[in-house]
Design an enzyme around this catalytic site. Structure first.
Site, mmCIF file in Angstrom:
data_model
loop_
_atom_site.group_PDB
_atom_site.id
_atom_site.type_symbol
_atom_site.label_atom_id
_atom_site.label_comp_id
_atom_site.label_asym_id
_atom_site.label_seq_id
_atom_site.Cartn_x
_atom_site.Cartn_y
_atom_site.Cartn_z
ATOM 1 N N GLU A 10 2.859 3.788 -6.588
ATOM 2 C CA GLU A 10 2.402 2.936 -5.476
ATOM 3 C C GLU A 10 3.579 2.726 -4.527
ATOM 4 O OE1 GLU A 10 0.638 -0.837 -6.512
ATOM 5 O OE2 GLU A 10 0.707 -1.492 -4.415
ATOM 6 N N GLU A 44 9.314 -0.383 -3.871
ATOM 7 C CA GLU A 44 9.340 -1.417 -2.829
ATOM 8 C C GLU A 44 10.806 -1.674 -2.471
ATOM 9 O OE1 GLU A 44 6.885 -3.422 -0.980
ATOM 10 O OE2 GLU A 44 8.827 -3.720 -0.104
ATOM 11 N N ASP A 46 3.006 -0.719 6.716
ATOM 12 C CA ASP A 46 3.302 -1.384 7.996
ATOM 13 C C ASP A 46 2.810 -0.505 9.142
ATOM 14 O OD1 ASP A 46 4.852 -3.701 6.978
ATOM 15 O OD2 ASP A 46 6.192 -2.134 6.256
ATOM 16 N N LYS A 104 3.547 -0.724 18.077
ATOM 17 C CA LYS A 104 4.053 -0.320 19.395
ATOM 18 C C LYS A 104 4.312 1.188 19.420
ATOM 19 C CE LYS A 104 6.244 -4.749 20.171
ATOM 20 N NZ LYS A 104 7.458 -5.524 19.959
ATOM 21 N N ASP A 150 -5.580 -2.135 7.377
ATOM 22 C CA ASP A 150 -6.416 -3.052 8.171
ATOM 23 C C ASP A 150 -6.159 -2.834 9.661
ATOM 24 O OD1 ASP A 150 -3.801 -3.981 8.105
ATOM 25 O OD2 ASP A 150 -4.404 -6.044 8.483
ATOM 26 N N THR A 185 -5.542 -8.455 -2.039
ATOM 27 C CA THR A 185 -4.224 -9.093 -2.059
ATOM 28 C C THR A 185 -4.174 -10.208 -1.007
ATOM 29 O OG1 THR A 185 -3.320 -7.599 -0.411
ATOM 30 C CG2 THR A 185 -3.112 -6.920 -2.705
ATOM 31 N N LYS A 186 -3.131 -11.031 -1.097
ATOM 32 C CA LYS A 186 -2.946 -12.115 -0.132
ATOM 33 C C LYS A 186 -2.889 -11.535 1.282
ATOM 34 C CE LYS A 186 0.787 -14.985 0.206
ATOM 35 N NZ LYS A 186 1.935 -15.636 -0.384
ATOM 36 N N GLU A 233 -4.225 -8.736 2.359
ATOM 37 C CA GLU A 233 -5.552 -8.263 2.773
ATOM 38 C C GLU A 233 -6.467 -9.440 3.112
ATOM 39 O OE1 GLU A 233 -7.150 -5.569 -0.008
ATOM 40 O OE2 GLU A 233 -9.082 -5.394 0.988
HETATM 41 C C1 LIG Z 1 2.371 -4.681 4.867
HETATM 42 S S1 LIG Z 1 3.185 -4.701 3.350
HETATM 43 C C2 LIG Z 1 1.864 -4.402 2.164
HETATM 44 C C3 LIG Z 1 2.237 -4.786 0.756
HETATM 45 C C4 LIG Z 1 1.177 -4.529 -0.337
HETATM 46 N N1 LIG Z 1 0.901 -3.101 -0.466
HETATM 47 C C5 LIG Z 1 -0.089 -5.316 -0.103
HETATM 48 O O1 LIG Z 1 -1.134 -4.712 0.075
HETATM 49 O O2 LIG Z 1 -0.024 -6.554 -0.097
HETATM 50 C C6 LIG Z 1 4.033 -3.135 3.372
HETATM 51 C C7 LIG Z 1 5.128 -3.062 2.329
HETATM 52 O O3 LIG Z 1 5.645 -1.748 2.279
HETATM 53 C C8 LIG Z 1 7.040 -1.825 2.065
HETATM 54 N N2 LIG Z 1 7.601 -0.540 2.541
HETATM 55 C C9 LIG Z 1 7.510 -0.029 3.790
HETATM 56 N N3 LIG Z 1 8.091 1.180 3.844
HETATM 57 C C10 LIG Z 1 8.555 1.430 2.593
HETATM 58 C C11 LIG Z 1 9.245 2.516 2.023
HETATM 59 N N4 LIG Z 1 9.584 3.600 2.764
HETATM 60 N N5 LIG Z 1 9.586 2.462 0.726
HETATM 61 C C12 LIG Z 1 9.243 1.384 -0.017
HETATM 62 N N6 LIG Z 1 8.576 0.319 0.454
HETATM 63 C C13 LIG Z 1 8.238 0.348 1.755
HETATM 64 C C14 LIG Z 1 7.483 -3.035 2.838
HETATM 65 O O4 LIG Z 1 8.682 -3.564 2.347
HETATM 66 C C15 LIG Z 1 6.298 -3.979 2.612
HETATM 67 O O5 LIG Z 1 6.500 -4.825 1.506
#
Ligand SMILES: C[S@@+](CC[C@H](N)C(=O)[O-])C[C@H]1O[C@@H](n2cnc3c(N)ncnc32)[C@H](O)[C@@H]1O
Length: 253
Positions: free
Chosen positions: A77, A102, A152, A156, A188, A230-231, A233
């Site tokens: 994941e 992460e 993420d 932009k 989303d 998840t929180k 979502e």
């Molecule tokens: C918008 S959050 C979503 C978190 C989780 N999947 C959820 O659904 O609640 C995106 C996460 O991806 C992590 N992330 C982004 N790019 C990453 C990368 N290249 N390697 C590891 N984590 C990454 C960020 O730190 C962030 O915690």
């Protein structure tokens, strides 16, 4: 995740990097630099669990079976956040080895707490950039599944290059999947969903799967496709942003 305005720049982060970066393909990182201290209980859990079930991303190939103490289908994941989905899905897949990747340490600490609280044996956690993990630590055709939930969106236009899911990452993920392995994505962000669909469908090693067929549960898939909300979502749903799920299979030779 809130945009705090800070972004990482891989060029300054990687020793010996060139203008184009030093990795297999030119890219900038897909994550923001986010600070966050661990609470005392989180730090204590971290100190107890990290030496055995956590590791920092490195260039060394990962001995997955050695780390888990068993040979089993492996599911990665990417961007596990606070690990809500990871913990729930690991419980639904006791026969699989789950690796959560992460960069955000407090998020990993929350997952470690869930692992300890619920005695979940089949999760290992890696801290660092998932693209580095895919490139350097995991071998070709080593994964049964890859999950990317709510990457993420970098909305932009000038930040689109930071999006995790674009052509080269799809290629890398596809190469790491076994034939018949599955890539499951949820977002989303409507415009990113279209971008993801286009890039994923352009990867010749991947073929889009029919969601309705998967809901029936293909006999030979060890992966669950049921995600807990998840929180993160939940917040998206509260403000009326629809969730798009995308799923591909690695082509069988
Ligand atoms: C918008 S959050 C979503 C978190 C989780 N999947 C959820 O659904 O609640 C995106 C996460 O991806 C992590 N992330 C982004 N790019 C990453 C990368 N290249 N390697 C590891 N984590 C990454 C960020 O730190 C962030 O915690």
């Amino acid at each position: 995740m809130r945009d705090n305005g800070r972004v990482n720049d891989a060029k300054s982060r990687v020793a010996g990097a060139t203008e184009q970066g030093s990795r297999l393909y030119p890219r900038v990182t897909s994550f923001r630099s986010r600070r966050g201290a661990l609470t005392d209980p989180q730090q204590q859990t971290w100190d107890r669990l990290w030496p055995t079930i956590g590791a920092d991303v490195s260039d060394a190939p990962l001995d997955i079976a050695g780390w888990f103490g068993r040979e089993a289908p492996t599911i990665v994941e990417i961007g596990s956040g606070t690990g809500t989905a990871t913990a729930a899905m690991a419980k639904a897949e006791p026969h699989a080895n789950l690796i959560a990747i992460e960069v955000y340490r407090p998020g990993l600490a929350q997952l470690l707490q869930a692992i300890e609280r619920d005695s979940i044996p089949n999760i290992r956690v890696l801290r660092g950039d998932a693209v580095d993990v895919l490139e350097n630590m995991l071998g070709p055709e080593s994964l049964t599944g890859v999950r990317v939930f709510f990457p993420d969106p970098w909305p932009k236009a000038r930040h689109h290059k930071r999006r995790l899911l674009q052509g080269p990452t799809f290629k890398l993920i596809a190469e790491r999947l076994i034939p018949g392995g599955v890539l499951h994505v949820a977002t989303d962000h409507a415009e990113y969903a279209e971008w993801i669909a286009e890039a994923g469908n352009a990867e010749p090693l991947l073929t889009p799967l029919d969601w309705d067929d998967l809901a029936q549960g293909p006999a030979d898939s060890p992966m669950t496709h049921e995600r807990p909300v998840t929180k993160f979502e939940n917040k998206a749903q509260q403000v009326g942003r629809p969730i798009t799920e995308l799923i591909w299979g690695k082509v069988r030779a």
